[in-house]
Write an enzyme that holds these catalytic residues in place. Structure first.
Site, mmCIF file in Angstrom:
data_model
loop_
_atom_site.group_PDB
_atom_site.id
_atom_site.type_symbol
_atom_site.label_atom_id
_atom_site.label_comp_id
_atom_site.label_asym_id
_atom_site.label_seq_id
_atom_site.Cartn_x
_atom_site.Cartn_y
_atom_site.Cartn_z
ATOM 1 N N GLY A 157 -4.793 -2.084 5.248
ATOM 2 C CA GLY A 157 -3.991 -3.218 4.766
ATOM 3 C C GLY A 157 -4.663 -4.563 5.012
ATOM 4 N N ARG A 158 -5.165 -4.763 6.223
ATOM 5 C CA ARG A 158 -5.747 -6.072 6.563
ATOM 6 C C ARG A 158 -7.165 -6.242 6.022
ATOM 7 N NH1 ARG A 158 -4.633 -2.805 10.702
ATOM 8 N NH2 ARG A 158 -6.281 -2.046 12.054
ATOM 9 N N LYS A 211 0.842 -1.197 0.000
ATOM 10 C CA LYS A 211 0.000 0.000 0.000
ATOM 11 C C LYS A 211 0.879 1.250 0.000
ATOM 12 C CE LYS A 211 -3.491 2.251 2.842
ATOM 13 N NZ LYS A 211 -4.351 2.174 4.019
ATOM 14 N N GLU A 261 10.472 -4.652 4.587
ATOM 15 C CA GLU A 261 10.565 -6.043 4.147
ATOM 16 C C GLU A 261 10.268 -6.149 2.649
ATOM 17 O OE1 GLU A 261 8.875 -4.899 6.710
ATOM 18 O OE2 GLU A 261 9.039 -6.234 8.448
ATOM 19 N N LYS A 321 9.515 -0.730 14.482
ATOM 20 C CA LYS A 321 10.071 -0.325 13.177
ATOM 21 C C LYS A 321 11.103 0.773 13.375
ATOM 22 C CE LYS A 321 5.968 -0.482 10.191
ATOM 23 N NZ LYS A 321 5.132 0.347 9.346
ATOM 24 N N HIS A 323 -4.584 -33.778 17.276
ATOM 25 C CA HIS A 323 -3.435 -34.579 17.711
ATOM 26 C C HIS A 323 -2.325 -33.691 18.242
ATOM 27 C CE1 HIS A 323 -5.173 -38.261 16.093
ATOM 28 N NE2 HIS A 323 -5.713 -37.436 15.215
ATOM 29 N N GLU A 373 -4.509 -7.067 14.875
ATOM 30 C CA GLU A 373 -4.039 -5.721 14.527
ATOM 31 C C GLU A 373 -5.213 -4.747 14.658
ATOM 32 O OE1 GLU A 373 -2.304 -4.511 10.531
ATOM 33 O OE2 GLU A 373 -0.435 -4.847 11.606
HETATM 34 O O1 F6P Z 1 2.059 -4.308 9.978
HETATM 35 C C1 F6P Z 1 1.801 -2.972 9.685
HETATM 36 C C2 F6P Z 1 1.272 -2.798 8.301
HETATM 37 O O2 F6P Z 1 1.086 -1.430 8.103
HETATM 38 C C3 F6P Z 1 -0.015 -3.559 8.030
HETATM 39 O O3 F6P Z 1 -1.137 -2.942 8.520
HETATM 40 C C4 F6P Z 1 0.046 -3.686 6.552
HETATM 41 O O4 F6P Z 1 -0.857 -4.647 6.106
HETATM 42 C C5 F6P Z 1 1.487 -4.073 6.363
HETATM 43 O O5 F6P Z 1 2.178 -3.275 7.313
HETATM 44 C C6 F6P Z 1 2.050 -3.862 4.993
HETATM 45 O O6 F6P Z 1 1.997 -2.539 4.589
HETATM 46 P P1 F6P Z 1 2.197 -2.123 3.071
HETATM 47 O O7 F6P Z 1 1.099 -2.733 2.276
HETATM 48 O O8 F6P Z 1 2.141 -0.619 3.069
HETATM 49 O O9 F6P Z 1 3.538 -2.622 2.612
#
Ligand code: F6P
Length: 541
Positions: free
Chosen positions: A268-269, A207, A213, A505, A385, A354
């Protein structure tokens, strides 16, 4: 001092009611009410919910519904659907429901109807997907795409992974899908090691297009591709982006013509029905993707319009409030009896935790009640199990959500009946247990009786659908989305921000240069963190 929520007469009535209910056993509730198993149910959008095995009576439901009414749930639902800025700490509307609105709908945000924008992106996704699926989109060397790799994390990964697994039955089998999320290079290296760069397409899904990452993995992917194909121009045929940040996409080197956009009013979620679902559409094709959206939409409509006492997301949300805030239950186990739903609990972890892992109210006051539960789980029967022992005979109260289907997508001998026999047996065992007298009557020696006794009275929901289809998956995900919202409204917390991810972060950003500095850096952390960093520096390769 009592908070506005706990001071409400409806909350206090539930506190009082809890004293009675907490002493009653499901055995007795069923014995004294033979219709209970048929009455305490609700059905909508292809999902049948049996909540009779919960520690509730009709009176409990009446009181919970009264609480929801007094908390203004109806008004908050309307506000969400109308695009009001209910994400107050970020000043944003919360309109994932607009992502699945029909073309004919009109949803105005800041004076602008967003529905045509949503459908323009869906059409762009469909056109692109069909070109890739049928080989019209060619890689840099002229070969068709064989593998699609989604690079993203959190909401830009968990929805796509879950949906791909869940609907794999409907996927185009000559395309392979991979998902890279972790900044640990192992995730990247192991996922690309057997891939042919000439037939691989990367979707960089973020987003913000700034997430550490995702950007680190995307850069490694670009280096890997260029090294193999020997030409930086190859990037345009092997990378597309899903983002709200066109500037950063262009700066990365992806042609914004190959960018699929979405908007700040999609959390995001809550984004798997936005362009973040591009990998899902590539796997399933546009028709199945639209069927998925149809399931979401139907559940959205049910949530918006059904009376609370028959409203599946409201009922499930209220039951979560009941156990978290009144029984003090700390977790909810999600137990899908379907291997295709193996990633569903992981998906729900972000959606639920979250969203509702919050300790202050919307106006910043500390809460004096328990909020969001810990969600976890594994598919049945594997969990039986492993951890079910603790549910049946441990000291914790763990409400469970059992999810199952009447028809198997892979009918094979007696597998499905055996699977479903376990599905029905587990909630029965949890609710009714096995008394010491029953155990003794089977000739068990006295000393062994306590070990073989099952207390029962363990609550569960059973969600049963005919068959796992794209539409049913959509309905199921929307059910949980709106249940989460219902809980957040009752608890008066902000379900749509995630400030809790920020501190780590920022600290990681400060520590990263200290780890790879040439000379020993001056460390100003606590003594534990300082010592750990020194130890790492001394032994890192
Ligand atoms: O974990 C924090 C967060 O902002 C989530 O809410 C989101 O889904 C994720 O990082 C990834 O964010 P982006 O889509 O901006 O890379």
């Amino acid at each position: 001092m009592a908070s506005p929520l706990t001071a409400r007469p409806e909350w206090q009535a539930l506190t009082e009611h809890y004293q009675t209910i907490s002493t009653r056993h499901l055995r007795e509730l069923f014995a004294t009410d033979p219709q209970r198993g048929e009455r305490l149910t609700a059905e909508a959008v292809g999902l049948f919910l049996d909540y009779s095995k919960h520690r509730v009576t009709d009176e409990t439901i009446r009181l919970l519904v009264a609480l929801a009414e007094s908390c203004g749930l109806a008004e908050r639902i309307a506000a969400m659907f109308q695009g009001e800025k209910i994400n107050v700490t970020e000043g944003r509307a919360v309109l994932h429901t607009a992502l699945r609105a029909p073309r004919s709908a009109q949803i105005v945000v800041g004076g602008h109807d967003v529905v045509p924008d949503v459908h323009a992106v869906l059409d762009q996704m469909a056109d692109f997907s069909q070109r890739v699926r049928f080989g019209a989109w060619r890689g840099h060397t002229g070969q068709p795409i064989r593998t699609v790799v989604n690079i993203g994390i959190g909401g830009s990964d968990l929805g796509p992974v879950m949906a791909y697994q869940a609907l794999r039955h409907y996927s185009q089998r000559n395309l392979t899908f991979r998902f890279i999320s972790n900044i640990d290079a192992t995730d990247f290296v192991e996922n690309v090691r057997d891939l042919d760069p000439a037939t691989t397409l990367f979707i960089v899904a973020s987003k913000t297009f700034t997430t550490l990452e995702t950007m680190t993995n995307a850069h490694s992917a670009r280096t890997w591709l260029i090294a193999a194909l020997g030409d930086a121009a190859a990037v345009s045929k092997h990378f597309v982006a899903v983002s709200t940040n066109a500037e950063a996409v262009a700066a990365f080197g992806i042609d914004t013509a190959n960018m699929f956009g979405f908007w700040d009013w999609v959390g995001g979620r809550y984004s798997m029905t936005s362009a973040i679902g591009l990998s899902t559409m590539l796997a399933l094709g546009p028709d199945n993707f639209h069927a998925l959206l149809g399931g979401f939409r139907a559940m959205d409509e049910h949530f918006r319009t059904a009376p609370f006492a028959q409203n599946l997301p409201v009922l499930m949300g209220l039951l979560n409030v009941w156990y978290s805030s009144f029984f003090g239950a700390e977790t909810v186990a999600v137990l899908p009896y379907d291997q295709y739903l193996s990633r569903f609990p992981a998906y729900l972890q972000q959606l639920t935790m979250e969203s509702n892992g919050k300790r202050v109210t919307l106006d910043g006051q500390p809460v004096n009640y328990q909020t969001g539960a810990i969600f976890w789980g594994e598919p049945g029967t594997n969990g039986q199990h492993s951890f079910y022992q603790l549910i049946h005979q441990g000291t914790k109260l763990i409400p469970c959500d059992f999810i199952g289907f009447c028809q198997s997508l892979n009918p094979l001998g007696s597998h499905h009946d055996l699977l479903m026999a376990n599905f029905f047996a587990q909630s029965e065992a949890m609710a009714f247990g096995k008394t010491a007298a029953e155990v003794a009557a089977q000739g068990t020696p006295d000393w062994l009786v306590p070990h073989r006794t099952f207390p029962g009275n363990l609550p569960s929901s059973t969600i049963l659908a005919d068959r796992l289809t794209p539409a049913v998956l959509g309905a199921l995900v929307a059910l949980y989305e709106h249940s989460v919202f219902t809980q957040g409204v009752i608890w008066d917390i902000g379900s749509f921000d995630q400030w809790g991810v920020e501190l780590g972060k920022v600290l990681a950003g400060r520590i990263a240069p200290e780890l790879n500095a040439e000379a020993d850096p001056e460390l100003n952390h606590d003594s534990s963190t300082n010592a750990l960093i020194r130890r790492y520096r001394a032994c890192r390769a």
